[in-house]
Design an enzyme around this catalytic site. Sequence first.
Site, PDB file in Angstrom:
ATOM      1  N   LYS A 117       0.499  -1.493  -0.081  1.00 50.94           N
ATOM      2  CA  LYS A 117      -0.162   0.000  -0.098  1.00 50.94           C
ATOM      3  C   LYS A 117       1.190   1.152   0.381  1.00 50.94           C
ATOM      4  O   LYS A 117       1.937   1.059   0.261  1.00 50.94           O
ATOM      5  CB  LYS A 117      -0.689  -0.012   1.688  1.00 50.94           C
ATOM      6  CG  LYS A 117      -2.159  -1.402   1.387  1.00 50.94           C
ATOM      7  CD  LYS A 117      -2.666  -1.158   2.517  1.00 50.94           C
ATOM      8  CE  LYS A 117      -3.667  -2.565   2.764  1.00 50.94           C
ATOM      9  NZ  LYS A 117      -5.114  -1.376   1.926  1.00 50.94           N
TER      10      LYS A 117
ATOM     11  N   ARG B  87      -9.968 -11.587   2.170  1.00 56.16           N
ATOM     12  CA  ARG B  87     -10.857 -13.116   1.481  1.00 56.16           C
ATOM     13  C   ARG B  87      -9.907 -14.494   1.426  1.00 56.16           C
ATOM     14  O   ARG B  87     -10.451 -15.537   1.409  1.00 56.16           O
ATOM     15  CB  ARG B  87     -11.413 -12.152  -0.049  1.00 56.16           C
ATOM     16  CG  ARG B  87     -10.064 -11.993  -0.880  1.00 56.16           C
ATOM     17  CD  ARG B  87     -10.539 -11.342  -1.610  1.00 56.16           C
ATOM     18  NE  ARG B  87     -10.623  -9.919  -1.711  1.00 56.16           N
ATOM     19  CZ  ARG B  87     -10.934  -8.914  -2.803  1.00 56.16           C
ATOM     20  NH1 ARG B  87     -11.082  -9.218  -3.913  1.00 56.16           N
ATOM     21  NH2 ARG B  87     -10.998  -7.751  -2.248  1.00 56.16           N
TER      22      ARG B  87
HETATM   23  N1  BES Z   1      -8.058  -3.975   4.024  1.00 55.60           N
HETATM   24  C1  BES Z   1      -8.529  -3.518   3.368  1.00 55.60           C
HETATM   25  C2  BES Z   1      -9.273  -2.889   3.191  1.00 55.60           C
HETATM   26  C3  BES Z   1      -9.510  -1.632   3.440  1.00 55.60           C
HETATM   27  C4  BES Z   1      -9.517  -0.066   2.476  1.00 55.60           C
HETATM   28  C5  BES Z   1     -10.434  -0.852   5.033  1.00 55.60           C
HETATM   29  C6  BES Z   1      -9.277   0.565   3.763  1.00 55.60           C
HETATM   30  C7  BES Z   1     -10.320  -0.268   4.970  1.00 55.60           C
HETATM   31  C8  BES Z   1     -10.360   0.595   4.312  1.00 55.60           C
HETATM   32  C9  BES Z   1      -8.066  -4.962   2.276  1.00 55.60           C
HETATM   33  O1  BES Z   1      -7.733  -5.469   2.765  1.00 55.60           O
HETATM   34  C10 BES Z   1      -7.406  -4.702   1.176  1.00 55.60           C
HETATM   35  O2  BES Z   1      -6.120  -4.034   0.848  1.00 55.60           O
HETATM   36  N2  BES Z   1      -8.381  -4.777  -0.141  1.00 55.60           N
HETATM   37  C11 BES Z   1      -8.261  -4.038  -1.329  1.00 55.60           C
HETATM   38  C12 BES Z   1      -8.751  -5.149  -2.399  1.00 55.60           C
HETATM   39  C13 BES Z   1      -8.095  -4.607  -3.592  1.00 55.60           C
HETATM   40  C14 BES Z   1      -6.204  -4.898  -3.621  1.00 55.60           C
HETATM   41  C15 BES Z   1      -9.202  -5.320  -4.946  1.00 55.60           C
HETATM   42  C16 BES Z   1      -9.064  -2.811  -1.492  1.00 55.60           C
HETATM   43  O3  BES Z   1     -10.396  -2.542  -1.177  1.00 55.60           O
HETATM   44  O4  BES Z   1      -8.514  -1.647  -2.002  1.00 55.60           O
HETATM   45 MN    MN Z   2      -4.943  -5.934   2.236  1.00 55.32          MN
END
Ligand code: BES
Ligand code: MN
Length: 489
Positions: free
Chosen positions: A269, A343
Amino acid sequence: MSIEFSLRSGDPSRLGTPLLAVALPSDRAVPKSLSALDKSLGGAIARVVRSKDFKGARDESLLLLNAGRGPERVLLVGLGAAPDHNAVTRAAGVAGRRANAMGVRTMAFWAEDLTTARLENAVIGLSLGSWDYAELRTPNKDKPKPLIGATLCVTSTVGTKAAFNNGVAIAAGQRIARTLGAMPGNVCTPDHIARTARDVGKRHKLKVTVLGRAEMKRLKMGSFLAVAQGTPQDPKLIAIEYKGGRRGEAPIALVGKGLCFDSGGISIKPADRMEWMKFDMCGAAGVIGAMEAIARMKLKVNVVGLIGSTTNMPSGTAMNPGDVVKAANGKTIEIINTDAEGRLVLADVLTYAERFKPQAVVDAATLTGAVVIALGNIHMGVLGNDQGIIDEVLAANARGGEPGWQLPMTADYKEQLKSDVADMRNVGVRGAGTITAAHFLSEFATNFKWAHLDVAGTAYSEIDLVMIPRGPTGVPVRTFVEFVRGRAR
Ligand code: BES
Ligand code: MN
Ligand code: ZN
């Protein structure tokens, strides 16, 4: 920090307390039951209502000082027009927050007809508004200390005790969940999550099972373990079993995502605001909080809480984009993005849920950024494989004052999960990320009725939410509790 609640009947005008909060609906005359209090204030309440210095609007408050006997201060808080039972939570929340800011350590709360759901919500609101995570701060003499006691003023304690106790139970569950959420990732580790689950188990004599990496390997949980392979910390799969129902009755399974930190892994990230990813365990915190509340409430139902906890880290041993892993149910997954790790963890926890032969499964996860874009900090996303259970969740959302909104899980969205080399890939190609994530989970929820709560926008908030400062909110504890209560005998 904990808070003690008490119930008291009789006229609030004679209560010796540093602060009495009085909740009033908008544009209505002072109720008769407050005439003694108003008299002791020299008619100030009636005056500010008449002059419209206090209109009773939602979130409005006005502090009156009392020179005479009884409460030292009276805080009028608005319930808004046509207040429903959730308006009381909010008004009590505002009052609790003001109490903390003022530095009073104990207070009392009054609202008309403080019975059943309204009483329960008054307790919960006071707790929500006054909760504070101060464990890692050096005590500061100049900073006001949070509230440690609150008295609910009711007309009669007869018939109100049960609702009061339920409010205290739910508030305790929320406080556990919020504390876990607020804790940094180096303190709230998978190990700490397991320890907290064991604490709840010990307190209420619940069976708690904790599996580590070795046990998960034996169960062939290749999906969960792919996420955990990047961290030296032992991942934990936790089961908490509450048996308040009939023997042999199928339990409700509550499942939570417990990522103690989500860096994204190799699909790392951006650095900006990455620290918020310590909140990626709020689904798990919701499960533990709900189990505490359910056990305290002694609900006549069987419930199993299931948690998958680890961290998602980039390292020499981490999973890579393009890797293919095999989940415990035998399905193969092509990992396109290592940041879609929640997931992968939940896939194997959902498969594990099968062994409990659950009557229903509800999972909660801070699963997608997409749900924050779609619904912000107000509604959680609700999806699932059975409209009946989804409707039950939406009703639980409404009762618990944790709004939810169903997203369409039509088959067209699922096309995006097709892989060239495996049974599925772990991300879709474009928009509707919350829906494709739910479709992915549905591949592991084939043997039971299941609903999925995406609480990425609601379990914690980056903005101040009036009755709750930014940070963990306690969501989805109430939704879980209401869902379970809806099915209890
Ligand atoms: N934990 C994150 C989701 C998240 C993002 C929670 C922002 C709270 C605030 C999750 O594990 C994630 O990174 N999801 C990705 C999925 C994508 C790679 C398809 C996302 O939502 O960007
Ligand atoms: Mn994630
Ligand atoms: Zn995550």
